[in-house]
Design a protein around this motif. Sequence first.
Motif, PDB file in Angstrom:
ATOM      1  N   PRO A 149       0.846  -1.205   0.000  1.00  0.00           N
ATOM      2  CA  PRO A 149       0.000   0.000   0.000  1.00  0.00           C
ATOM      3  C   PRO A 149       0.877   1.249   0.000  1.00  0.00           C
ATOM      4  N   PRO A 150       0.314   2.389  -0.408  1.00  0.00           N
ATOM      5  CA  PRO A 150       1.071   3.644  -0.328  1.00  0.00           C
ATOM      6  C   PRO A 150       1.534   3.923   1.104  1.00  0.00           C
ATOM      7  N   PRO A 178      -4.463  -6.332   6.234  1.00  0.00           N
ATOM      8  CA  PRO A 178      -4.063  -5.184   5.400  1.00  0.00           C
ATOM      9  C   PRO A 178      -5.026  -4.020   5.594  1.00  0.00           C
ATOM     10  N   PRO A 179      -4.564  -2.802   5.393  1.00  0.00           N
ATOM     11  CA  PRO A 179      -5.422  -1.630   5.636  1.00  0.00           C
ATOM     12  C   PRO A 179      -6.503  -1.484   4.571  1.00  0.00           C
ATOM     13  N   VAL A 185      -7.187   4.451  -7.091  1.00  0.00           N
ATOM     14  CA  VAL A 185      -5.851   4.913  -7.495  1.00  0.00           C
ATOM     15  C   VAL A 185      -4.809   4.548  -6.432  1.00  0.00           C
ATOM     16  N   ASP A 186      -5.214   4.546  -5.165  1.00  0.00           N
ATOM     17  CA  ASP A 186      -4.272   4.201  -4.093  1.00  0.00           C
ATOM     18  C   ASP A 186      -4.009   2.695  -4.020  1.00  0.00           C
ATOM     19  N   MET A 187      -4.807   1.905  -4.739  1.00  0.00           N
ATOM     20  CA  MET A 187      -4.564   0.453  -4.782  1.00  0.00           C
ATOM     21  C   MET A 187      -3.520   0.099  -5.834  1.00  0.00           C
ATOM     22  N   LYS A 188      -3.011   1.125  -6.563  1.00  0.00           N
ATOM     23  CA  LYS A 188      -1.983   0.941  -7.589  1.00  0.00           C
ATOM     24  C   LYS A 188      -2.486   0.089  -8.759  1.00  0.00           C
ATOM     25  N   PRO A 214      -7.287  -4.933  -1.285  1.00  0.00           N
ATOM     26  CA  PRO A 214      -5.970  -4.894  -0.627  1.00  0.00           C
ATOM     27  C   PRO A 214      -5.596  -6.227   0.037  1.00  0.00           C
ATOM     28  N   THR A 215      -6.585  -6.917   0.585  1.00  0.00           N
ATOM     29  CA  THR A 215      -6.328  -8.220   1.218  1.00  0.00           C
ATOM     30  C   THR A 215      -5.846  -9.230   0.185  1.00  0.00           C
TER      31      THR A 215
END
Length: 618
Positions: A149-150, A178-179, A185-188, A214-215
């Motif tokens: 994550p970022p 995971p957060p 966009v923040d998930m890349k 994210p998980t």
Amino acid sequence: MDPAPKRRRIQRSASPTYKLDDEDDSYEPYVPVAQRRLARLEKLAAFGANSEKENARKQLEEISEREDAEKEEERERERARKERTLLMEAQDVHSRKAAEDAKKTDVEKVEEADAEILAAIASRRKLASDLELAKGIQYAESLKTSWRPPKYILDRSDEQHRKLREKYHIIVDGEDIPPPIEHFVDMKIPDPMLRFLKSNKIVTPTPIQLQGIPTAFSGRDMIGIAFTGSGKTLAFCLPLIMLALEEETKLSFVRGEGPVGVILCPSRELATQTYENMLTWTAAIAKEGKYPRLNTLLCIGGISMGEQSHVLNKGLHVVVATPGRLIDMLEKKRFTFNNCKYLCMDEADRMIDLGFEDDVRNIMSFFKRQRQTLLFSATMPRKIQDFAQQSLIKPILVNVGRAGAANLDVLQVVEYVKQEAKMVYLLECLQKTAPPVIIFSENKNEVDDIQEYLLLKGIEAVAIHGSKTQEERQYAIKSFKSGAKDVMVASGVASKGLDFNDIQHVIIFSMPKEIEDYVHQIGRTGRSGKTGIATTFVNMNTPEQTLLDLKYLLMEAGQKVPMFLQSIDDPRAAQGGSLKGCPVCGGLGHGISNCPKLEDAQRRQMASHRAADDGGGY
């Protein structure tokens, strides 16, 4: 002629002599016990005064009495043991148990019975391949991925993560979670995919995507539970797409290589829908030429695999399949799972239920390495969750709302309609909203009857059920999705996961026995944040237990409960028991001992045993 040889006398050893017992000088006559005691007493008396003699006599008498008493007790026990039979012992055990049961309340008896059933279910083997179970292979750590994550999200405190989850009603359970991430966009995610999502008005992730993506990106095993129409498909497809892109970028796949991951679905229709989504999303990412094109294979019964030979002739990245056809392809070695490290099961509670459990174990036996496993569903009862958690590696549970709860965006209307009046009332219900409309019935013959009736009334309708050919099923879905047909009449096969655009109204012509099926059926409307109506017909033919489940589900969702449902009393409340839901199917109106899903599973199991027995004869 030679003289005969002389015989030589053989010197024999002397015969042994035996001495009889009565001739033995060392023989000692038998001395009775009483005389030996007196002799011991006299011996003791020779060394002490009169008082010592008296004490010695008393001690000897006490020892003698104790020994006699012990011997008598032993003789009595032996006599009683010989007289006592196993039947008498069994009767004693039964009478003791009956006395204990008499002290218990009805609620305690029911709870004990439920606990026994749960213990029997819990004895199921964990979900792993036979090879892993036989060799005792256990993985201690989750798969490692390159995704992170970022930094600004990693720097947030646990309290900030907790508040964000509370904001979206997300319940999580597990180690090192995971957060949650609020923006795509923040998930890349690749830019072409972001632009595609934005063009389809998908701007922010849904709650299951917010925590689930994210998980999955982190390589963690996961159990994802969320309402129907909440975006679960993107939550498990996107991580597989990213994994396949990474592998393809490192070294291009050639013929005979792959797949990287597999998505298992319980029905052909759901598999086809997921496959079409994968094609759309992978094409969107590859459109600008910055990222490679991924190859996806649809592996279901009823279609010719020769039509997809162009995919099999190239490197294979993703397989979307139903269990039966997938096993067939793996056994024929059309492709292998030697490098497969991603396994997702959609509608997982059905996939690992008694119907598909053996097939899933068979499929797992083709894996040659550790894999990331994800299970997704709208209805996953507690018992299935527990079973799944035992089988996964450090799993994370992501739950949005109660598992098995109805979608709150659906207005549920329950109407009492007599059996003979259903067809006429159906026409009235179709006037409530504009098409398209889905009508569900549990009976295949009834599905055909409804379609025929609607066609006679001039309504464009198609039908779909398990006895239709694959071509008929595909035609029905395609014509309904395109808008060429206004009404689809379906059995339960169309209720699991299928996504139809802008369905405003679902009519349940015959209420299913299992409340899980009802939740899936009404979930065909009210999807992606839109609202919808579900009208359900019930009457005297509907089991009272099913009506009780329905009553509690309406109450939980804050819906209007009709008077005829309000009048149904819960027998558990009369007994003073707790009104907990069933851990097998999630129904709120019954316990495990009355679970229709469990009864149906047992019937299927017995039928399969009978079929196996019949097949063994000549």
